[in-house]
Design a protein around this motif. Structure first.
Motif, short mmCIF file in Angstrom:
data_model
loop_
_atom_site.label_atom_id
_atom_site.label_comp_id
_atom_site.label_asym_id
_atom_site.label_seq_id
_atom_site.Cartn_x
_atom_site.Cartn_y
_atom_site.Cartn_z
N GLU A 72 -5.44 -3.82 1.87
CA GLU A 72 -4.23 -4.30 1.23
C GLU A 72 -4.38 -4.28 -0.28
N SER A 74 -2.49 -5.26 -3.74
CA SER A 74 -1.37 -6.04 -4.24
C SER A 74 -0.90 -5.49 -5.58
N GLY A 75 0.35 -5.66 -5.87
CA GLY A 75 0.90 -5.18 -7.13
C GLY A 75 1.37 -3.74 -7.03
N GLU A 76 2.13 -3.33 -8.02
CA GLU A 76 2.68 -1.98 -8.03
C GLU A 76 1.64 -0.96 -8.49
#
Length: 467
Positions: A72, A74-76
């Protein structure tokens, strides 16, 4: 006046390898390069930088599928094209510097400037500041390479209507990149920008992309790239390319005579390359050029001047860096009195898209045209355990073998690591192996190479085990 046993004009893969081999064989060697960095087109604006961008864009594409692997993020995830281009340039600089190191290591004298013949044995080197010096060469190897071709009615401004050279250093990701030419360069750079978010359209005159490769290969890579979003306009003849501000308009005619119009912000012209002999003054040395602008050579790569040879893109044959290298070694060894040989049928061709495309030997179309009786063995990567584990299931291995003798006549691969896998085919064909020979060789499990054994089994009485 400095005098050398061999002077090589051009420091691309053919030129610098020829120089190294000449030096290894005891010849006093010099190399002339017009640009400030060594390595020619391949290292500076071709093979190496394009592979660097392909690698970076591949990472960007893969990270978007990390969740499939239980990772996973996270963030763009964003593209920093400036950093990507900077990394590409760092790779180029390091590689070019490596060539300079090899020149020093092998005591090869490097002249920076334009090399032009004064006679068959004297060469003038004109430097960028206008000064010049003349050197003497007992033998000369011309390795001046090639430059991008265009179409007569296209004005390449290097801003919006560009060649591969400019495509390697864009300052923004195109919104819509229109590629004229569905060959190796067009597909590779097209995939780079497709991954980074561009809409990519490919206009190709032939009825399929990669028209010189096996038809099954062309069909498969087209299917994969279409699925990824690339658009293809095959059997379309470009009629005109116009620029209106930041908009490029490409008009093309299809097989029915209908005109289509494509609008984008960049157009990449990748319709092939032409031999580069500008400023060489070949006629002063008695070196003849063909109607196509290539340097005329015999089977020993000797020009019409007996002490001058030519190799690589500037002579007939495929414009491939490794082909030029082989020719450079051949000429050097001939000058040393050895008897080397090149089998041009066994020079592999590779397209570094993902999946990669690689081939060696005859295509099925060629065998049909020759009236050769053959058999086909094909195995899909989706049936391979390693391919499924790596999520690289697109493509196949296709083996063409003589129907009577079972000798391998050609191998064609679309798939992960095809560029490396094709070396097994080259070795097998160099030793005149049969398809059955490959079936008798153990291939480690799980590997992508197992697909080659399975394809060989398929060609041998349809004995593939895993389909």
């Amino acid at each position: 006046m400095s005098s050398f046993d061999v002077v090589v004009i051009g420091s691309g893969p053919g030129g610098y390898v020829a120089a190294i081999r000449c030096a290894q064989l005891g010849m006093k060697t010099a190399i002339i390069e017009k640009y400030s960095t060594l390595g020619g087109t391949c290292l500076n604006v071709g093979c190496i930088p394009s592979k660097a961008l392909l690698a970076s864009s591949h990472h960007f594409q893969e990270i978007q599928h990390f969740a499939d692997h239980g990772i996973e993020v996270s963030g763009e995830v964003k593209v920093n094209l400036e950093k990507m281009i900077a990394r590409k340039q760092a790779v180029v600089d390091q590689t070019s510097g490596g060539v300079k190191f090899l020149m020093d290591k092998n005591n090869i004298t490097v002249f920076e400037g334009l090399g032009s013949f004064e006679s068959a044995t004297t060469i003038k080197v004109t430097k960028n500041d206008g000064s010049s010096e003349t050197i003497e060469a007992k033998n000369t190897i011309i390795a001046t390479g090639s430059k991008p071709s265009s179409l007569p009615f296209i004005s390449i401004d290097k801003e919006r209507v560009i060649t591969s050279t400019e495509a390697l250093k864009l300052k923004e990701v195109p919104k819509h990149l229109i590629i004229i030419g569905g060959g190796v360069i067009g597909l590779e750079l097209g995939q780079v920008y497709l991954r980074l978010g561009s809409q990519v359209s490919v206009v190709e005159f032939a009825d399929r992309v990669l028209p010189t490769m096996d038809g099954a290969v062309s069909k498969e890579i087209t299917k994969v790239l279409k699925k990824a979003g690339m658009k293809f306009y095959t059997s379309h003849k470009v009629q005109g390319v116009e620029r209106n501000g930041d908009v490029v308009i490409v008009k093309a005619e299809n097989a029915k005579g209908e005109i289509i119009t494509l609008e984008g912000d960049y157009s990449l012209v990748s319709v092939g390359r032409r031999p580069y002999t500008d400023g060489l003054n070949a006629e002063k040395a008695g070196v003849k050029l063909t109607e196509r602008g290539q340097i005329e050579v015999n089977d020993h790569l000797q020009t019409t001047a007996s002490n001058i040879y030519a190799i690589g893109d500037v002579v007939r044959g495929a414009m491939l860096a490794h082909k030029a290298e082989e020719e450079g070694v051949l000429v050097a060894e001939q000058l040393a009195g050895q008897k080397p040989h090149i089998d041009y049928n066994l020079i592999p061709g590779v397209v570094y898209t993902w999946p990669e495309v690689a081939a060696v030997g005859k295509t099925e179309e060629q065998l049909k045209a020759e009236g050769k009786e053959y058999k086909v063995g094909q195995f899909p990567f989706k049936a391979l355990g390693r391919a499924r584990a790596s999520a690289d299931t697109d493509g196949f291995v296709k083996i063409l073998a003589d129907k009577v003798t079972d000798e391998i006549l050609g191998m064609h691969i679309v798939g992960a690591r095809a560029a490396d896998l094709i070396a097994e085919a080259v070795v097998a064909m160099e030793f005149r192996a049969s398809a059955e020979d490959i079936t008798r060789m153990s291939h480690a499990h799980p590997t992508f190479a197992e697909a080659i054994k399975e394809a060989a089994l398929a060609a041998t009485e349809n004995r593939a085990l895993h389909v």
